[in-house]
Design a protein around this motif. Structure first.
Motif, mmCIF file in Angstrom:
data_model
loop_
_atom_site.group_PDB
_atom_site.id
_atom_site.type_symbol
_atom_site.label_atom_id
_atom_site.label_comp_id
_atom_site.label_asym_id
_atom_site.label_seq_id
_atom_site.Cartn_x
_atom_site.Cartn_y
_atom_site.Cartn_z
ATOM 1 N N ARG A 76 0.831 -1.163 -0.075
ATOM 2 C CA ARG A 76 -0.241 -0.142 0.080
ATOM 3 C C ARG A 76 0.987 1.467 0.044
ATOM 4 N NH1 ARG A 76 -0.045 -2.359 4.813
ATOM 5 N NH2 ARG A 76 0.367 -1.057 6.833
ATOM 6 N N LEU A 77 0.297 2.382 -0.197
ATOM 7 C CA LEU A 77 1.001 3.674 -0.300
ATOM 8 C C LEU A 77 1.351 3.965 1.050
ATOM 9 C CD1 LEU A 77 -1.396 5.426 -2.749
ATOM 10 C CD2 LEU A 77 1.147 5.111 -3.076
ATOM 11 N N GLN A 78 2.541 4.582 1.454
ATOM 12 C CA GLN A 78 3.118 4.765 2.597
ATOM 13 C C GLN A 78 2.326 6.067 3.057
ATOM 14 O OE1 GLN A 78 7.220 6.313 2.890
ATOM 15 N NE2 GLN A 78 7.226 5.756 5.119
ATOM 16 N N ARG A 79 1.861 5.983 4.220
ATOM 17 C CA ARG A 79 1.035 7.045 5.061
ATOM 18 C C ARG A 79 2.081 8.103 5.795
ATOM 19 N NH1 ARG A 79 -1.931 3.889 2.000
ATOM 20 N NH2 ARG A 79 -4.273 4.392 2.191
ATOM 21 N N PRO A 80 1.767 9.422 5.900
ATOM 22 C CA PRO A 80 0.684 10.054 5.103
ATOM 23 C C PRO A 80 1.125 9.957 3.616
ATOM 24 C CG PRO A 80 2.445 11.727 5.998
ATOM 25 C CD PRO A 80 2.681 10.148 6.710
ATOM 26 N N VAL A 81 0.048 9.699 2.771
ATOM 27 C CA VAL A 81 0.429 9.419 1.321
ATOM 28 C C VAL A 81 0.623 10.989 0.715
ATOM 29 C CG1 VAL A 81 -0.942 9.100 -0.992
ATOM 30 C CG2 VAL A 81 -1.520 8.106 1.091
ATOM 31 N N ALA A 82 1.948 10.648 -0.119
ATOM 32 C CA ALA A 82 2.726 11.840 -0.657
ATOM 33 C C ALA A 82 3.186 12.856 0.305
ATOM 34 C CB ALA A 82 1.671 12.705 -1.746
ATOM 35 N N GLY A 83 3.464 12.337 1.573
ATOM 36 C CA GLY A 83 3.841 13.253 2.607
ATOM 37 C C GLY A 83 2.777 14.076 3.021
ATOM 38 N N GLY A 84 1.498 14.047 2.574
ATOM 39 C CA GLY A 84 0.573 14.657 2.977
ATOM 40 C C GLY A 84 0.334 16.322 2.172
ATOM 41 N N VAL A 85 1.204 16.367 1.172
ATOM 42 C CA VAL A 85 1.026 17.747 0.506
ATOM 43 C C VAL A 85 1.482 17.279 -1.024
ATOM 44 C CG1 VAL A 85 1.938 19.768 0.004
ATOM 45 C CG2 VAL A 85 1.780 18.968 2.450
ATOM 46 N N VAL A 86 0.365 17.972 -1.773
ATOM 47 C CA VAL A 86 0.842 17.707 -3.360
ATOM 48 C C VAL A 86 0.628 19.161 -4.069
ATOM 49 C CG1 VAL A 86 -0.059 15.530 -3.553
ATOM 50 C CG2 VAL A 86 -1.598 17.394 -3.884
ATOM 51 N N GLU A 87 1.098 19.281 -5.025
ATOM 52 C CA GLU A 87 1.263 20.487 -5.719
ATOM 53 C C GLU A 87 -0.058 20.762 -6.424
ATOM 54 O OE1 GLU A 87 2.639 24.329 -7.500
ATOM 55 O OE2 GLU A 87 3.454 22.951 -5.846
ATOM 56 N N SER A 88 -0.791 19.677 -6.942
ATOM 57 C CA SER A 88 -1.715 19.739 -7.870
ATOM 58 C C SER A 88 -2.945 18.700 -7.581
ATOM 59 C CB SER A 88 -1.510 20.252 -9.297
ATOM 60 O OG SER A 88 -2.702 20.079 -9.933
ATOM 61 N N GLY A 89 -4.002 18.945 -7.990
ATOM 62 C CA GLY A 89 -4.866 17.740 -7.845
ATOM 63 C C GLY A 89 -5.635 17.659 -6.441
ATOM 64 N N SER A 90 -6.120 16.494 -6.159
ATOM 65 C CA SER A 90 -6.706 16.345 -4.741
ATOM 66 C C SER A 90 -6.264 15.062 -4.187
ATOM 67 C CB SER A 90 -8.303 16.204 -5.114
ATOM 68 O OG SER A 90 -9.001 15.924 -3.845
ATOM 69 N N LEU A 91 -5.815 15.101 -2.806
ATOM 70 C CA LEU A 91 -5.113 14.150 -2.150
ATOM 71 C C LEU A 91 -6.001 13.789 -0.866
ATOM 72 C CD1 LEU A 91 -2.244 12.610 -1.410
ATOM 73 C CD2 LEU A 91 -1.696 14.689 -0.219
ATOM 74 N N LYS A 92 -6.458 12.625 -0.825
ATOM 75 C CA LYS A 92 -6.941 12.033 0.140
ATOM 76 C C LYS A 92 -6.333 12.234 1.604
ATOM 77 C CE LYS A 92 -9.473 8.238 -0.626
ATOM 78 N NZ LYS A 92 -10.324 8.942 -0.945
ATOM 79 N N GLY A 93 -6.879 12.684 2.506
ATOM 80 C CA GLY A 93 -6.392 12.961 3.663
ATOM 81 C C GLY A 93 -5.236 14.076 3.993
ATOM 82 N N GLY A 94 -4.977 14.778 2.678
ATOM 83 C CA GLY A 94 -3.811 15.789 2.603
ATOM 84 C C GLY A 94 -4.222 17.052 2.185
ATOM 85 N N LYS A 95 -3.040 18.033 1.541
ATOM 86 C CA LYS A 95 -3.467 19.274 1.325
ATOM 87 C C LYS A 95 -2.780 19.340 -0.256
ATOM 88 C CE LYS A 95 -1.155 21.197 4.655
ATOM 89 N NZ LYS A 95 -0.622 22.310 5.410
ATOM 90 N N THR A 96 -3.532 20.460 -0.826
ATOM 91 C CA THR A 96 -3.017 20.806 -2.124
ATOM 92 C C THR A 96 -2.396 22.267 -1.966
ATOM 93 O OG1 THR A 96 -4.396 19.411 -3.437
ATOM 94 C CG2 THR A 96 -3.338 21.019 -4.533
ATOM 95 N N VAL A 97 -1.199 22.307 -2.037
ATOM 96 C CA VAL A 97 -0.512 23.577 -1.708
ATOM 97 C C VAL A 97 -0.032 24.324 -3.158
ATOM 98 C CG1 VAL A 97 1.402 24.933 -0.439
ATOM 99 C CG2 VAL A 97 0.115 23.062 0.510
ATOM 100 N N GLN A 98 -0.530 25.344 -3.672
ATOM 101 C CA GLN A 98 -0.274 25.634 -4.865
ATOM 102 C C GLN A 98 0.847 26.908 -4.610
ATOM 103 O OE1 GLN A 98 -3.967 27.124 -6.752
ATOM 104 N NE2 GLN A 98 -4.782 24.841 -6.329
ATOM 105 N N THR A 99 1.931 26.607 -4.813
ATOM 106 C CA THR A 99 3.205 27.440 -4.622
ATOM 107 C C THR A 99 3.572 28.110 -5.814
ATOM 108 O OG1 THR A 99 4.910 25.793 -4.777
ATOM 109 C CG2 THR A 99 4.021 26.253 -2.475
#
Length: 626
Positions: free
Chosen positions: A582-605
């Motif tokens: 399975r994907l390691q939690r928090p998935v994507a380290g909890g932050v992505v640049e774009s899109g939608s992350l379950k249980g995380g944030k999208t931070v548009q820098t």
């Protein structure tokens, strides 16, 4: 007897070269009546043993390598007296007029072959040559050359070059790499994963970026390497100088050759082929939209279809596409009596087995052809439906079991279409919410695959997918059969990474804004428990960096594809630990640049992108239209 081509003088007879070593004379089938080429007939048409003046020949489309093994690799080039492609759809390739000086008259002889030498070395200077050879090519195979370089060492970089026989007319210098032996210990392997490069929609910048970074070992292409459409039907190529040739929907052998040749003028695609060995498969558009065993979305062997396609039948169109694909791609023919078999596997040390499927062309049951969606919805659970046919399906399960038995750490499965359940009812409406052209339209085949994995306790599975022009990352789950916790990932049997397109447009609109795309992504992600991240906005690619401890997936988005550049933005990073499934939690380290992350944030820098001329800053407001 002295002969002279009307276009120029004829060179003296070349020393013995091989016809059979040019694999394209035997591929994709030695025995299929419309695909095989009778080499003895080709040789008889060249009784004069003449060759072109080297000055009249050009390496028109660079070099390429692919399908690496521990001791060999496929090398490719095209050397021709013309940039155009051969227009013959039959084995007999036509004649040219030569002047017989002894008898003072013109004579007709078959087109002179081209003699090509190649050498492979361990150094860029090509001083330490480890393999070499001399082969012929001719218009019969569109002047392409495909040879197997042998006697190589495992997991080693090599350099190679072609030249016109007895001349200094050389191709560009290529670089390639063999794979490790299956019992070798390997620390890490890097793969760049691509799909869906549509020429009139933009420049193939994504292919060039791993070359500029030198960040991977091999390239995996999951299909839609070309598109069969006319420019005006699907794309805006005229506005950016990217009109695919021929400028019409393609049907004939010449059409497919010309379209492939046009795509191979993109400088970043040429660079990728020149620097990395490729492991490609086709999707549907290498032939036509939504292909299956017996047809495609607009090709169903009806009289209307036959007339529309200029008198080319469904089967002949597929054979034209297949022949051109094998001529132009650095790929092995796995089975010479099975012209459609492209499914194959690669063992890369003890680290991984790469299993490349064909879920489109080989033996796929009828798919969603747009007018029959309700029908496909009704039969999507039918036990007789298969994505790949019984022969490939049984081979697939055997490959998974053998990989697990031999102790390979990872199983990487290249599938054209998305395997995981994707319910888009919240975005598209409740009626027929699934994509029945993907694995969701073949539920029994999907269930058999998951049952094989779970029942045999085969873990560490990484499914790859393309096709959808969007990015999707999911835990691999047997939905409805095995319990699954979307927060922890418990119950999964692996992970699926599905990548966006190189240039093909977002399925929700080519000019979609970032805000609108992310809103749709949020709706879709929330509607699917196993879907952990979804992005619609960016064109791009992803890399897998695979070690014994983990697989790290790095997704890259391109700020623009309507101009050629080397810019990219890291938009999400994921980790899968060995044994976790399975994907390691928090998935994507909890932050992505774009899109939608379950249980995380999208931070548009604001993105900072290094270029050769300094640093280029871009705000997302400037990226709203690709």
């Amino acid at each position: 007897m002295k002969l002279q081509l009307l276009a120029g003088s004829l060179a003296v007879s070349v020393a013995s070269a091989s016809w059979t070593k040019n694999i394209n004379y035997r591929s994709p089938s030695e025995h299929h009546p419309s695909l095989g080429i009778a080499i003895n007939k080709v040789v008889k048409r060249n009784d004069y043993k003449t060759s072109w003046n080297p000055a009249q020949l050009n390496f028109t489309h660079g070099v390429a390598s692919g399908d690496p093994y521990p001791d060999s690799v496929i090398l490719w080039t095209r050397v021709s007296p013309t940039n155009d492609n051969d227009k013959s759809n039959v084995t007999v390739s036509g004649y040219v007029q030569l002047y017989d000086h002894d008898n003072e008259k013109f004579v007709s002889v078959s087109k002179a072959p081209v003699c090509v030498e190649y050498k492979v070395a361990s150094d860029k200077q090509l001083s330490d040559v480890v393999d070499s050879g001399k082969v012929y090519t001719s218009s019969d195979v569109d002047y392409t050359v495909k040879v197997e370089a042998k006697n190589l060492e495992a997991y080693t970089n090599y350099y190679y070059q072609f030249n016109v026989c007895n001349s200094n007319n050389t191709s560009p210098l290529g670089r390639t790499k063999t794979t490790p032996h299956k019992d070798d210990d390997v620390t890490e392997v890097g793969l760049a994963i691509y799909s869906c490069s549509n020429y009139p929609f933009g420049f193939f910048n994504a292919y060039g970026n791993p070359v500029r970074k030198d960040s991977v070992d091999y390239v995996v292409h999951l299909g839609d390497y070309i598109y069969e459409y006319a420019n005006g039907e699907y794309g805006w190529g005229q506005s950016i100088g990217r009109v695919p040739l021929p400028d019409k929907e393609i049907f004939s052998l010449y059409d497919y050759r010309k379209r492939l040749a046009t795509y191979r003028t993109d400088l970043d695609l040429v660079a990728s082929h020149q620097q990395f060995p490729w492991i490609p498969v086709w999707d549907d558009h290498e032939v036509a939209d939504n292909t299956y065993r017996d047809g495609a979305s607009e090709l169903n062997n009806t009289e209307a279809s036959f007339v529309k396609d200029g008198g080319v039948s469904v089967d002949q169109r597929k054979m034209n596409a297949v022949r051109a694909y094998f001529e132009w791609m650095p790929i092995r023919q796995v089975e010479m009596d099975d012209n459609l078999r492209i499914w194959r596997s690669f063992s890369i040390g003890k680290l991984l087995d790469l299993v490349m499927l064909d879920t489109r062309q080989y033996d796929r049951s009828i798919t969603d052809l747009y007018w029959n969606t309700d029908y496909i919805h009704d039969i999507s659970n039918d036990a007789g439906r298969s994505m790949m046919g019984s022969r490939q399906e049984n081979w697939f399960y055997s490959q998974l079991s053998e990989s697990s038995s031999r102790g390979a750490t990872w199983r990487i499965i290249g599938s054209q279409v998305i395997f995981s359940r994707i319910n888009q009812s919240a975005a598209y409406g409740e009626e027929n919410p699934l994509n029945y052209d993907a694995w969701d339209g073949y539920q029994s085949n999907k269930n058999r695959t998951l049952n094989h994995l779970y029942s045999n306790d085969i873990g560490n599975n990484i499914f790859l997918a393309g096709d959808s022009h969007a990015s999707w990352v999911s835990d691999l789950v047997w939905y409805g059969e095995k319990s699954y916790n979307k927060s922890s990932g418990e119950g999964a049997i692996g992970v699926e990474f599905a990548g966006t397109a190189v240039t093909s447009p977002c399925p929700y609109g080519a000019n979609i804004s970032l805000a609108t795309a992310n809103n749709y992504s949020s709706i879709i992600q929330n509607a699917n428990d196993e879907l952990q991240w979804q992005d619609l906005y960016y064109r791009g690619y992803y890399e897998l960096h695979i070690s014994g401890e983990e697989v790290v997936a790095n997704f890259f988005g391109l700020p623009t594809v309507v101009q050629r550049n080397g810019w990219e933005i890291p938009i999400a990073n994921f980790t899968v630990k060995a044994g976790a499934n399975r994907l390691q939690r928090p998935v994507a380290g909890g932050v992505v640049e774009s899109g939608s992350l379950k249980g995380g944030k999208t931070v548009q820098t604001n993105a900072t992108i290094d270029t050769n001329n300094g640093t280029w800053f871009v705000s997302h407001a400037a990226l709203e239209v690709l």
